[in-house]
Design a protein around this motif. Structure first.
Motif, mmCIF file in Angstrom:
data_model
loop_
_atom_site.group_PDB
_atom_site.id
_atom_site.type_symbol
_atom_site.label_atom_id
_atom_site.label_comp_id
_atom_site.label_asym_id
_atom_site.label_seq_id
_atom_site.Cartn_x
_atom_site.Cartn_y
_atom_site.Cartn_z
ATOM 1 N N VAL A 176 -45.521 -76.319 68.845
ATOM 2 C CA VAL A 176 -44.705 -74.925 68.305
ATOM 3 C C VAL A 176 -43.409 -75.347 69.428
ATOM 4 O O VAL A 176 -43.530 -75.238 70.429
ATOM 5 N N LEU A 177 -42.395 -74.806 68.776
ATOM 6 C CA LEU A 177 -41.073 -74.613 69.368
ATOM 7 C C LEU A 177 -40.531 -73.397 69.248
ATOM 8 O O LEU A 177 -40.153 -72.936 68.071
ATOM 9 N N LEU A 178 -40.201 -72.804 70.212
ATOM 10 C CA LEU A 178 -39.736 -71.305 70.252
ATOM 11 C C LEU A 178 -38.501 -71.136 71.149
ATOM 12 O O LEU A 178 -38.513 -71.436 72.260
ATOM 13 N N ARG A 179 -37.312 -70.368 70.518
ATOM 14 C CA ARG A 179 -36.356 -70.250 71.354
ATOM 15 C C ARG A 179 -36.579 -68.746 71.830
ATOM 16 O O ARG A 179 -36.941 -67.751 71.305
ATOM 17 N N THR A 180 -36.168 -68.428 73.039
ATOM 18 C CA THR A 180 -35.985 -67.370 73.776
ATOM 19 C C THR A 180 -34.621 -67.383 74.229
ATOM 20 O O THR A 180 -33.879 -68.224 74.340
ATOM 21 N N PRO A 181 -34.411 -66.078 74.932
ATOM 22 C CA PRO A 181 -32.784 -65.845 75.265
ATOM 23 C C PRO A 181 -32.234 -66.756 76.341
ATOM 24 O O PRO A 181 -31.267 -67.306 76.555
ATOM 25 N N GLU A 182 -33.119 -67.243 77.194
ATOM 26 C CA GLU A 182 -32.702 -68.423 78.179
ATOM 27 C C GLU A 182 -33.248 -69.855 78.195
ATOM 28 O O GLU A 182 -32.512 -70.585 78.796
ATOM 29 N N HIS A 183 -34.197 -69.943 77.263
ATOM 30 C CA HIS A 183 -34.622 -71.251 77.141
ATOM 31 C C HIS A 183 -35.397 -71.515 75.819
ATOM 32 O O HIS A 183 -35.544 -70.551 75.268
ATOM 33 N N TRP A 184 -35.847 -72.891 75.665
ATOM 34 C CA TRP A 184 -36.861 -73.015 74.570
ATOM 35 C C TRP A 184 -37.998 -73.286 75.140
ATOM 36 O O TRP A 184 -38.008 -73.812 76.328
ATOM 37 N N ARG A 185 -39.190 -72.971 74.330
ATOM 38 C CA ARG A 185 -40.592 -73.132 74.919
ATOM 39 C C ARG A 185 -41.223 -74.170 73.848
ATOM 40 O O ARG A 185 -41.027 -74.064 72.798
ATOM 41 N N VAL A 186 -42.111 -75.139 74.499
ATOM 42 C CA VAL A 186 -42.857 -76.174 73.904
ATOM 43 C C VAL A 186 -44.212 -75.704 74.126
ATOM 44 O O VAL A 186 -44.720 -75.596 75.295
ATOM 45 N N LEU A 187 -44.913 -75.605 72.972
ATOM 46 C CA LEU A 187 -46.461 -75.264 73.160
ATOM 47 C C LEU A 187 -47.034 -76.677 72.635
ATOM 48 O O LEU A 187 -46.891 -76.993 71.406
ATOM 49 N N LEU A 188 -47.873 -77.243 73.445
ATOM 50 C CA LEU A 188 -48.737 -78.368 73.069
ATOM 51 C C LEU A 188 -50.184 -78.431 73.270
ATOM 52 O O LEU A 188 -50.480 -77.822 74.490
ATOM 53 N N PRO A 189 -51.155 -78.908 72.520
ATOM 54 C CA PRO A 189 -52.117 -79.007 72.783
ATOM 55 C C PRO A 189 -52.703 -80.110 73.759
ATOM 56 O O PRO A 189 -52.082 -81.094 73.870
ATOM 57 N N THR A 190 -53.778 -79.883 74.735
ATOM 58 C CA THR A 190 -54.101 -80.887 75.677
ATOM 59 C C THR A 190 -55.375 -80.992 75.936
ATOM 60 O O THR A 190 -56.282 -79.826 76.056
ATOM 61 N N PRO A 191 -56.206 -82.130 75.850
ATOM 62 C CA PRO A 191 -57.643 -82.157 75.855
ATOM 63 C C PRO A 191 -58.041 -81.589 76.895
ATOM 64 O O PRO A 191 -57.582 -81.609 78.211
ATOM 65 N N ASP A 192 -59.401 -80.994 76.775
ATOM 66 C CA ASP A 192 -60.100 -80.230 77.863
ATOM 67 C C ASP A 192 -60.704 -81.349 78.794
ATOM 68 O O ASP A 192 -60.941 -82.342 78.368
ATOM 69 N N GLY A 193 -61.078 -80.901 79.912
ATOM 70 C CA GLY A 193 -61.504 -81.803 80.970
ATOM 71 C C GLY A 193 -60.640 -83.016 81.763
ATOM 72 O O GLY A 193 -61.176 -83.714 82.456
ATOM 73 N N THR A 194 -59.313 -82.834 81.294
ATOM 74 C CA THR A 194 -58.493 -83.857 81.943
ATOM 75 C C THR A 194 -57.795 -82.916 83.364
ATOM 76 O O THR A 194 -58.040 -81.924 83.450
ATOM 77 N N ASP A 195 -57.302 -83.770 84.100
ATOM 78 C CA ASP A 195 -56.966 -83.277 85.265
ATOM 79 C C ASP A 195 -55.658 -82.681 85.321
ATOM 80 O O ASP A 195 -54.453 -83.301 84.371
ATOM 81 N N ASP A 196 -55.139 -81.326 85.608
ATOM 82 C CA ASP A 196 -54.140 -80.878 85.311
ATOM 83 C C ASP A 196 -52.686 -81.350 85.937
ATOM 84 O O ASP A 196 -51.734 -81.454 85.260
ATOM 85 N N ALA A 197 -53.007 -82.049 87.157
ATOM 86 C CA ALA A 197 -51.938 -82.705 87.530
ATOM 87 C C ALA A 197 -51.339 -83.973 86.888
ATOM 88 O O ALA A 197 -50.284 -84.098 86.500
ATOM 89 N N ALA A 198 -52.409 -84.639 86.414
ATOM 90 C CA ALA A 198 -52.197 -85.793 85.560
ATOM 91 C C ALA A 198 -51.356 -85.417 84.187
ATOM 92 O O ALA A 198 -50.471 -86.104 83.552
#
Length: 384
Positions: A212-234
């Motif tokens: 999902v790509l959303l425009r907001t007043p200061e920036h764009w936001r990108v929403l992406l799915p991410t596999p469960d069980g993976t390391d946040d830092a990675a």
């Protein structure tokens, strides 16, 4: 703290709690809002306001400053990953249904100060008041807070998905958790330059990596799915490559902020428990696809706080029971169902739905019916 017992205590100074407080205070009811933080939250979270929500905010006298801060989005798009536009839906077909046939893109953190500033003298906001527990009987509710006990005639729990009020009541929060986490990135880029023709709101189909790509007043936001069980830092380390796969800028995207979170579909068994009401994320949570969470929460606040004000003004108690039952029905039969359908559609493994979306965009009558459901106009027309 005011020396007299407040008629209503609202727990949570987010958009839902402050909307409930303003609804009550404008009816002359004394309200105290308890917020566990030291100030209003500033996180960039929900960012889409639907037409009926704009109507409610206009009646509360807070729409104009929100419009000044936000972006008017008259259209939104369905797109194919790497394949361009599938269909563009024009909210202008709702012109006969609402004075605001558009969405407004603006972070909820810009609305909460507006709501707080609009509170009359019959309301106060107390920060640093974390609720630890509560005791309720037929005549009053006593809250145990980090700053001492507070008594109230009624309590509204609008304190989010981890609601202390809901937990103190000991009620279940039934539902499920999605198989992937959602990663939200805010970027300092003008995506309209690199993705010509995109709308302020874009739902991008792909069976493996929808977004999902959303425009907001200061920036764009990108929403992406991410596999469960993976390391946040990675996952955060591989985010730049994922953004480049969305659009290759010839350099790394300018990333402002990113966060990972789990997504649930849950609802509590009742929105009213004697003298305690639950609303917003404290009562129901859903995935963010379609922008229904904050909007339905604000609708909870207006409908339930309005019904409570009616009862405090002498209306029969059943008015509040009916309002609470209605808002739970909306949460299950519309908000959760619609948001889940949006998730299923984005990750479909065939293109069979693309032609239907194009036909929908080309048919103003069908588009109007679809958009009335998508922006919650239909369900509000059915309120008791």
């Amino acid at each position: 703290m005011s020396p007299r017992t407040p008629a209503v205590v609202v727990v949570g100074a987010g958009p839902v709690g402050l909307t409930a407080a303003l609804t009550l205070a404008q009816r002359g009811i004394h309200v105290t809002v308890l917020e566990q933080g030291a100030a209003l939250a500033t996180e960039s979270r929900a960012s889409t306001f639907h037409p009926p929500t704009l109507e409610m905010l206009e009646k509360l006298g807070v729409l104009e400053p929100l419009l000044e801060k936000g972006i008017v989005a008259e259209t939104f798009q369905y797109r194919a990953r790497g394949g361009g536009e599938i269909a563009t839906l024009d909210l202008g077909v709702l012109a006969a249904d609402t004075a605001y046939p558009f969405r407004v893109q603006c972070e909820q953190s810009k609305l909460t100060p507006i709501l707080r500033a609009a509170l009359p003298a019959t309301a106060e906001v107390l920060f640093g008041h974390q609720v630890r527990s509560l005791r309720a009987d037929t005549g009053r509710v006593v809250l145990d807070t980090a700053s001492g006990p507070i008594e109230a005639d009624w309590v509204i729990g609008a304190d989010g998905a981890h609601s202390a009020v809901r937990q103190a009541l000991g009620v279940d929060f039934h539902g499920s958790t999605y198989p992937e986490r959602f990663l939200v990135a805010s970027v300092d880029e003008d995506l309209a330059d690199v993705l010509p023709g995109i709308a302020p709101i874009n739902y991008v189909f792909d069976p493996d990596e929808w977004l999902v790509l959303l425009r907001t007043p200061e920036h764009w936001r990108v929403l992406l799915p991410t596999p469960d069980g993976t390391d946040d830092a990675a996952e955060l380390r591989r985010l730049p490559a994922r953004l480049t796969a969305v659009a290759d800028l010839g350099r790394p995207w300018r990333l402002l902020h990113a966060s990972l979170y789990r997504v649930h579909q849950r609802v509590t068994e009742r929105f009213r428990h004697g003298r305690v009401l639950l609303m917003g994320d404290a009562a129901h949570v859903n995935n963010p696809l379609g922008g229904l969470g904050m909007n339905s929460g604000i609708h909870d606040a207006v409908v339930l706080a309005g019904a409570l004000a009616d009862v405090l003004g002498g209306a029969p108690d059943v008015v509040l029971d009916r309002a609470a039952a209605y808002r739970r029905t909306v949460a299950i039969d519309h908000v959760q169902r619609t948001s889940h359908d949006n998730w299923t559609r984005l990750r479909a493994r065939d293109n069979s739905g693309h032609a239907r979306l194009r036909a929908l965009a080309d048919d103003p009558v069908a588009a109007r019916a679809y958009l009335r459901r998508a922006c919650l106009l239909d369900v509000l027309a059915q309120r008791p």
